[in-house]
Design a protein around this motif. Structure first.
Motif, PDB file in Angstrom:
ATOM      1  N   ASN A 174      35.308  44.022  34.961  1.00  0.00           N
ATOM      2  CA  ASN A 174      36.308  43.738  33.941  1.00  0.00           C
ATOM      3  C   ASN A 174      36.480  44.932  33.000  1.00  0.00           C
ATOM      4  O   ASN A 174      35.503  45.486  32.504  1.00  0.00           O
ATOM      5  N   ASP A 199      37.474  44.996  30.076  1.00  0.00           N
ATOM      6  CA  ASP A 199      37.146  44.713  28.674  1.00  0.00           C
ATOM      7  C   ASP A 199      35.705  45.091  28.341  1.00  0.00           C
ATOM      8  O   ASP A 199      35.338  45.179  27.172  1.00  0.00           O
ATOM      9  N   GLN A 206      40.099  42.323  39.079  1.00  0.00           N
ATOM     10  CA  GLN A 206      38.916  42.481  38.244  1.00  0.00           C
ATOM     11  C   GLN A 206      38.055  41.222  38.257  1.00  0.00           C
ATOM     12  O   GLN A 206      38.563  40.119  38.414  1.00  0.00           O
ATOM     13  N   THR A 207      36.757  41.437  38.048  1.00  0.00           N
ATOM     14  CA  THR A 207      35.859  40.304  37.851  1.00  0.00           C
ATOM     15  C   THR A 207      36.007  39.792  36.423  1.00  0.00           C
ATOM     16  O   THR A 207      36.644  40.435  35.579  1.00  0.00           O
ATOM     17  N   ASN A 208      35.403  38.652  36.130  1.00  0.00           N
ATOM     18  CA  ASN A 208      35.395  38.176  34.751  1.00  0.00           C
ATOM     19  C   ASN A 208      34.338  38.952  33.966  1.00  0.00           C
ATOM     20  O   ASN A 208      33.717  39.882  34.481  1.00  0.00           O
ATOM     21  N   LEU A 209      34.110  38.580  32.716  1.00  0.00           N
ATOM     22  CA  LEU A 209      33.173  39.328  31.879  1.00  0.00           C
ATOM     23  C   LEU A 209      31.744  39.265  32.410  1.00  0.00           C
ATOM     24  O   LEU A 209      30.950  40.175  32.194  1.00  0.00           O
ATOM     25  N   ASN A 210      31.400  38.169  33.075  1.00  0.00           N
ATOM     26  CA  ASN A 210      30.099  38.107  33.741  1.00  0.00           C
ATOM     27  C   ASN A 210      30.274  38.724  35.129  1.00  0.00           C
ATOM     28  O   ASN A 210      30.517  38.044  36.112  1.00  0.00           O
ATOM     29  N   GLY A 211      30.160  40.049  35.164  1.00  0.00           N
ATOM     30  CA  GLY A 211      30.495  40.771  36.372  1.00  0.00           C
ATOM     31  C   GLY A 211      29.486  40.671  37.489  1.00  0.00           C
ATOM     32  O   GLY A 211      29.558  41.431  38.456  1.00  0.00           O
ATOM     33  N   ASP A 221      28.645  37.619  39.092  1.00  0.00           N
ATOM     34  CA  ASP A 221      28.800  36.299  39.706  1.00  0.00           C
ATOM     35  C   ASP A 221      29.179  36.508  41.167  1.00  0.00           C
ATOM     36  O   ASP A 221      30.335  36.765  41.495  1.00  0.00           O
ATOM     37  N   GLU A 236      32.036  34.623  42.662  1.00  0.00           N
ATOM     38  CA  GLU A 236      33.352  35.101  42.228  1.00  0.00           C
ATOM     39  C   GLU A 236      33.817  36.255  43.108  1.00  0.00           C
ATOM     40  O   GLU A 236      35.014  36.383  43.392  1.00  0.00           O
TER      41      GLU A 236
END
Length: 325
Positions: A181, A183, A210-215, A217, A220
């Motif tokens: 992510n 961010d 992109q992955t979420n903030l918990n990259g 997972d 995912e």
């Protein structure tokens, strides 16, 4: 629990002499050392590390905060850091933040309270000010926090360039990027910059997911790969910013009967050991994990000793060609 007084009594020497042997101070005859060692073994004595650290004002313990030691990259990095630090007389205290800012903050406060000699940060979810206020020897991995805190990383930008160039050489015309992510304030984002700039210069179509903030997972990763091929059936090249993400792209391709590398070519990043045992073996961007680990420890120990160290250490990367391209 045995004490140095007990050792002195059994050895028939003074407490001061025992202390000199334990701390390797002054002249120590072989006879004296043998007496103390014999008493230690008889009593199964374990030194009080905290007391000794207070006395010496150095604990010979360093802290490491990482997102998840189960992730192959961080697992290999942690192992290399621990082995090298131990060879230099330092023990390692490992903390898994799981990319949780509150957990990361609590671990950071715990390490400071435990009087570790220095801290290595491989997890970066807190505000920059929190790191600036650490006031202890500190080295960060893959994040530039300030001009005063040293960091190490691989040449992320060139890694992206190498991956894009290899996919272009292989004739790919519709190329996808799957990565962390944006961010998250990590230098690894430059992998995308190098990748996108190279493809744009060559006027080749590309997309990014992109992955979420918990990259970290893993489930995912698989879902993102599925989404990619559902949205773009004609994708013929994928650059993933970790070998683990690349492995899930490979898994989805196998499930969807997409031939690798005939129909889709895949490149990962890191060159972790398991990448060479995938079927087919994974083409990847190699970053020198062992050298990076050793340099991180060296920079920290130099700071502990009061030395000035360079603020940026960037390691070159290279393309490792295997069977997914």
């Amino acid at each position: 629990m045995a004490t140095i007084k007990d050792i002195a009594k059994i050895a028939g020497i003074s407490v001061t002499s025992v202390s000199r042997v334990l701390n390797n101070r002054g002249y120590l005859s072989n006879d004296l050392k043998k007496k103390v060692q014999s008493a230690i073994e008889e009593l199964n004595y374990q030194p009080n590390e905290l007391a000794r650290s207070l006395q010496k004002k150095q604990s010979n313990i360093i802290g490491l905060i990482i997102p998840n030691v189960a992730h192959p990259f961080f697992g290999e990095l942690t192992s290399a850091i621990e082995t090298y630090a131990f060879s230099l007389g330092f023990k390692l205290l490992v903390c898994n933040s799981q990319l949780d800012p509150k957990k990361e903050e609590e671990y950071l406060n715990m390490l400071r309270a435990s009087q570790v000699d220095g801290i290595i940060m491989g997890s970066h979810t807190m505000d920059v000010l929190e790191y600036v206020n650490v006031h202890q020897p500190l080295v960060t991995i893959d994040r530039k926090i300030s001009e005063n805190i040293p960091y190490i990383c691989s040449d992320n930008f060139n890694g992206g360039v190498l991956a894009a160039e290899e996919l272009l050489k292989k004739g790919c015309q519709k190329i996808a990027y799957i990565g962390g992510n944006v961010d998250l304030d990590l230098l690894a984002k430059k992998r995308y910059d190098g990748f996108a700039e190279t493809l744009s210069k060559n006027k080749v179509w590309h997309t990014s997911l992109q992955t979420n903030l918990n990259g970290f997972d893993f489930e995912e990763y698989e879902q993102i790969a599925e989404n990619l091929f559902n949205l773009h059936e004609n994708i013929d090249g994928v650059f993933a910013t970790s070998d683990i993400i690349a492995s899930y792209v490979l898994k989805v391709c196998q499930r969807l009967n997409i031939q690798v590398p005939q129909q889709v070519k895949i490149i990962g990043y890191d060159d972790v050991k398991i990448g060479a045992v995938f079927t087919p073996e994974l083409t990847t961007i190699h970053q020198p994990i062992q050298k990076m680990a050793e340099k991180t420890v060296d920079l920290l120990i130099q700071q502990i000793g009061g030395e000035k160290v360079p603020k940026a250490t960037i390691f070159p990367v290279e393309l490792v060609k295997r069977k997914t391209t």
